[in-house]
Design an enzyme around this catalytic site. Structure first.
Site, PDB file in Angstrom:
ATOM      1  N   ALA A  66       0.864  -1.172   0.000  1.00  0.00           N
ATOM      2  CA  ALA A  66       0.000   0.000   0.000  1.00  0.00           C
ATOM      3  C   ALA A  66       0.904   1.227   0.000  1.00  0.00           C
ATOM      4  O   ALA A  66       2.060   1.162   0.426  1.00  0.00           O
ATOM      5  CB  ALA A  66      -0.891  -0.017   1.237  1.00  0.00           C
ATOM      6  N   GLY A 109       0.604  -4.874   0.929  1.00  0.00           N
ATOM      7  CA  GLY A 109      -0.572  -4.902   0.066  1.00  0.00           C
ATOM      8  C   GLY A 109      -0.299  -5.557  -1.284  1.00  0.00           C
ATOM      9  O   GLY A 109      -1.221  -6.073  -1.921  1.00  0.00           O
ATOM     10  N   GLU A 112      -0.716  -9.100  -0.666  1.00  0.00           N
ATOM     11  CA  GLU A 112      -2.145  -9.315  -0.402  1.00  0.00           C
ATOM     12  C   GLU A 112      -2.956  -9.256  -1.698  1.00  0.00           C
ATOM     13  O   GLU A 112      -3.876 -10.046  -1.898  1.00  0.00           O
ATOM     14  CB  GLU A 112      -2.629  -8.265   0.608  1.00  0.00           C
ATOM     15  CG  GLU A 112      -1.985  -8.483   1.967  1.00  0.00           C
ATOM     16  CD  GLU A 112      -2.203  -7.332   2.936  1.00  0.00           C
ATOM     17  OE1 GLU A 112      -1.683  -6.232   2.663  1.00  0.00           O
ATOM     18  OE2 GLU A 112      -2.903  -7.521   3.935  1.00  0.00           O
ATOM     19  N   GLU A 132       4.667  -5.011   7.163  1.00  0.00           N
ATOM     20  CA  GLU A 132       3.977  -3.884   7.811  1.00  0.00           C
ATOM     21  C   GLU A 132       4.419  -3.686   9.253  1.00  0.00           C
ATOM     22  O   GLU A 132       4.391  -2.564   9.770  1.00  0.00           O
ATOM     23  CB  GLU A 132       2.461  -4.094   7.769  1.00  0.00           C
ATOM     24  CG  GLU A 132       1.851  -4.014   6.391  1.00  0.00           C
ATOM     25  CD  GLU A 132       1.758  -5.360   5.680  1.00  0.00           C
ATOM     26  OE1 GLU A 132       2.532  -6.296   6.020  1.00  0.00           O
ATOM     27  OE2 GLU A 132       0.918  -5.477   4.782  1.00  0.00           O
TER      28      GLU A 132
HETATM   29  N1  CAA Z   1       4.609   3.194  -0.663  1.00  0.00           N
HETATM   30  C1  CAA Z   1       5.020   4.347  -1.206  1.00  0.00           C
HETATM   31  N2  CAA Z   1       6.179   4.476  -1.899  1.00  0.00           N
HETATM   32  C2  CAA Z   1       6.963   3.376  -2.014  1.00  0.00           C
HETATM   33  C3  CAA Z   1       6.602   2.151  -1.447  1.00  0.00           C
HETATM   34  C4  CAA Z   1       5.357   2.069  -0.754  1.00  0.00           C
HETATM   35  N3  CAA Z   1       4.893   0.924  -0.215  1.00  0.00           N
HETATM   36  N4  CAA Z   1       7.576   1.252  -1.712  1.00  0.00           N
HETATM   37  C5  CAA Z   1       8.512   1.905  -2.420  1.00  0.00           C
HETATM   38  N5  CAA Z   1       8.155   3.191  -2.609  1.00  0.00           N
HETATM   39  C6  CAA Z   1       8.900   4.257  -3.302  1.00  0.00           C
HETATM   40  C7  CAA Z   1      10.074   4.732  -2.488  1.00  0.00           C
HETATM   41  O1  CAA Z   1       9.664   5.653  -1.523  1.00  0.00           O
HETATM   42  C8  CAA Z   1      10.947   5.323  -3.560  1.00  0.00           C
HETATM   43  O2  CAA Z   1      10.442   6.592  -3.901  1.00  0.00           O
HETATM   44  P1  CAA Z   1      11.448   7.873  -4.031  1.00  0.00           P
HETATM   45  O3  CAA Z   1      12.287   7.520  -5.233  1.00  0.00           O
HETATM   46  O4  CAA Z   1      10.516   9.011  -4.249  1.00  0.00           O
HETATM   47  O5  CAA Z   1      12.233   7.912  -2.764  1.00  0.00           O
HETATM   48  C9  CAA Z   1      10.709   4.406  -4.766  1.00  0.00           C
HETATM   49  O6  CAA Z   1       9.457   3.728  -4.492  1.00  0.00           O
HETATM   50  C10 CAA Z   1      11.772   3.348  -4.931  1.00  0.00           C
HETATM   51  O7  CAA Z   1      11.907   2.636  -3.698  1.00  0.00           O
HETATM   52  P2  CAA Z   1      13.314   2.423  -2.954  1.00  0.00           P
HETATM   53  O8  CAA Z   1      14.240   3.534  -3.268  1.00  0.00           O
HETATM   54  O9  CAA Z   1      13.025   2.137  -1.516  1.00  0.00           O
HETATM   55  O10 CAA Z   1      13.810   1.100  -3.700  1.00  0.00           O
HETATM   56  P3  CAA Z   1      14.795  -0.022  -3.137  1.00  0.00           P
HETATM   57  O11 CAA Z   1      15.123  -0.885  -4.297  1.00  0.00           O
HETATM   58  O12 CAA Z   1      15.919   0.604  -2.364  1.00  0.00           O
HETATM   59  O13 CAA Z   1      13.923  -0.857  -2.078  1.00  0.00           O
HETATM   60  C11 CAA Z   1      11.959  -2.023  -1.276  1.00  0.00           C
HETATM   61  C12 CAA Z   1      12.821  -1.638  -2.502  1.00  0.00           C
HETATM   62  C13 CAA Z   1      12.714  -3.010  -0.376  1.00  0.00           C
HETATM   63  C14 CAA Z   1      10.707  -2.710  -1.837  1.00  0.00           C
HETATM   64  C15 CAA Z   1      11.580  -0.734  -0.486  1.00  0.00           C
HETATM   65  O14 CAA Z   1      11.064   0.218  -1.394  1.00  0.00           O
HETATM   66  C16 CAA Z   1      10.545  -0.956   0.587  1.00  0.00           C
HETATM   67  O15 CAA Z   1      10.871  -1.491   1.628  1.00  0.00           O
HETATM   68  N6  CAA Z   1       9.277  -0.526   0.345  1.00  0.00           N
HETATM   69  C17 CAA Z   1       8.215  -0.575   1.331  1.00  0.00           C
HETATM   70  C18 CAA Z   1       7.715  -1.980   1.548  1.00  0.00           C
HETATM   71  C19 CAA Z   1       6.624  -1.980   2.585  1.00  0.00           C
HETATM   72  O16 CAA Z   1       6.823  -1.654   3.731  1.00  0.00           O
HETATM   73  N7  CAA Z   1       5.386  -2.391   2.167  1.00  0.00           N
HETATM   74  C20 CAA Z   1       4.240  -2.420   3.044  1.00  0.00           C
HETATM   75  C21 CAA Z   1       3.440  -1.161   2.933  1.00  0.00           C
HETATM   76  S1  CAA Z   1       2.144  -1.017   4.133  1.00  0.00           S
HETATM   77  C22 CAA Z   1       0.891  -1.979   3.547  1.00  0.00           C
HETATM   78  O17 CAA Z   1       0.987  -2.573   2.500  1.00  0.00           O
HETATM   79  C23 CAA Z   1      -0.346  -2.030   4.403  1.00  0.00           C
HETATM   80  C24 CAA Z   1      -1.296  -3.118   4.051  1.00  0.00           C
HETATM   81  O18 CAA Z   1      -1.219  -4.222   4.447  1.00  0.00           O
HETATM   82  C25 CAA Z   1      -2.448  -2.854   3.237  1.00  0.00           C
END
Ligand code: CAA
Length: 258
Positions: A66, A109, A112, A132
């Protein structure tokens, strides 16, 4: 064909291919993605020329979760008051089959959404996780429930509590994905599988999907009863007569969807 902001939709004969298209955010799922997915799947379900859909992402990410930036400032009233994420139930209400074709990250998400599909085909680069907890929250789109049903309590609990990712090989072993294919072949293989499904008798496809899904909602005796009644019902269709006649006459079935 309708244009969408965050997804690309194309029809490959009887297969609808939906590609999540927010590459800069690793396909993070914001409200617009949800609205686009709901609209595209409703159009797919209503289009008699389409038999099966595939949802895929990019090489790097199916979806990284998400949209954290969209949620960061929200409070309880925003979440509970609007029943945030409840809209995703409209994806699982799709009556024709939907395959998730996952390469790269399917996190939070994203994992999911893949599990909301009828089955998951994974590239050898796929990584699944529910991270999460690292954000101080929990799965919110069904992950805690569907992951347990897919891989059992031990792996699901470890993944939810630690945020550890599962690679494609482990995901296949654990039963989260139906098959693993080389990343370069993923979309082609998913479309081919979807075309096979789209080539089956449409009413039988809906019935098979409905009865397999019933296994998640019912006890064994009730589920078997439901299966048998739907099976009986299929004998009221022209395609049952056609399918069995085609077998006897050693030719492919010519379906009418009736
Ligand atoms: N939401 C918003 N933006 C996201 C995102 C997310 N879930 N995941 C990645 N992005 C964005 C980053 O912020 C980044 O944007 P900027 O260039 O503007 O900084 C861009 O995508 C590229 O990401 P990274 O620079 O972080 O890329 P990476 O290769 O270094 O890392 C990754 C990849 C390990 C997937 C890392 O992006 C990450 O950990 N993302 C978040 C994963 C996460 O926590 N997901 C759960 C979200 S909460 C949820 O989903 C709730 C639910 O159950 C419904």
């Amino acid at each position: 064909m309708a244009e969408y902001e965050t997804i690309l939709v194309e029809q490959r004969e009887a297969v609808t291919l939906i590609t999540l298209n927010r590459p800069k955010a690793l396909n993070a799922l914001n409200a617009q993605v949800l609205a686009d997915l709901i609209a595209a799947l409703a159009a797919f379900d209503a289009d008699a020329s389409q038999g099966c859909a595939v949802i895929t992402g990019s090489e790097k990410a199916f979806a990284a979760g998400a949209d954290i930036k969209e949620m960061a400032e929200m409070g309880f009233a925003d979440m509970y008051g609007t029943n945030h994420f409840a809209g995703y139930e409209r994806i699982t209400a799709t009556r024709k089959p939907v395959i998730a074709a996952v390469a790269g990250y399917a996190l939070g998400g994203g994992c999911e959404l893949a599990m909301m599909c009828d089955f998951i085909l994974a590239a050898d680069t796929a990584k699944f996780g529910q991270p999460e907890i690292k954000l101080g929250v929990s799965p919110g789109m069904g992950g805690s429930q569907r992951l347990v049903r897919a891989v059992g309590k031990a792996k699901a609990m470890e993944m939810c509590l630690t945020g550890r990712m599962m690679d494609a090989e482990e995901a296949e072993r654990a039963g989260l994905v139906s098959r693993v294919v080389p990343a370069a072949d993923l979309v082609e293989e998913a479309v081919k599988t979807a075309a096979t499904i789209a080539g089956m008798a449409p009413l039988a496809v809906k019935a098979n999907k409905e009865m397999v899904n019933a296994a998640f909602e019912t006890g064994l005796a009730q589920g078997i009863h439901f299966e048998r009644r739907l099976f009986h019902g299929l004998f009221a269709t022209a395609d049952q007569k056609e399918g069995m006649a085609a077998f006897v006459e050693k030719r492919p079935g010519n379906w009418t969807g009736r």
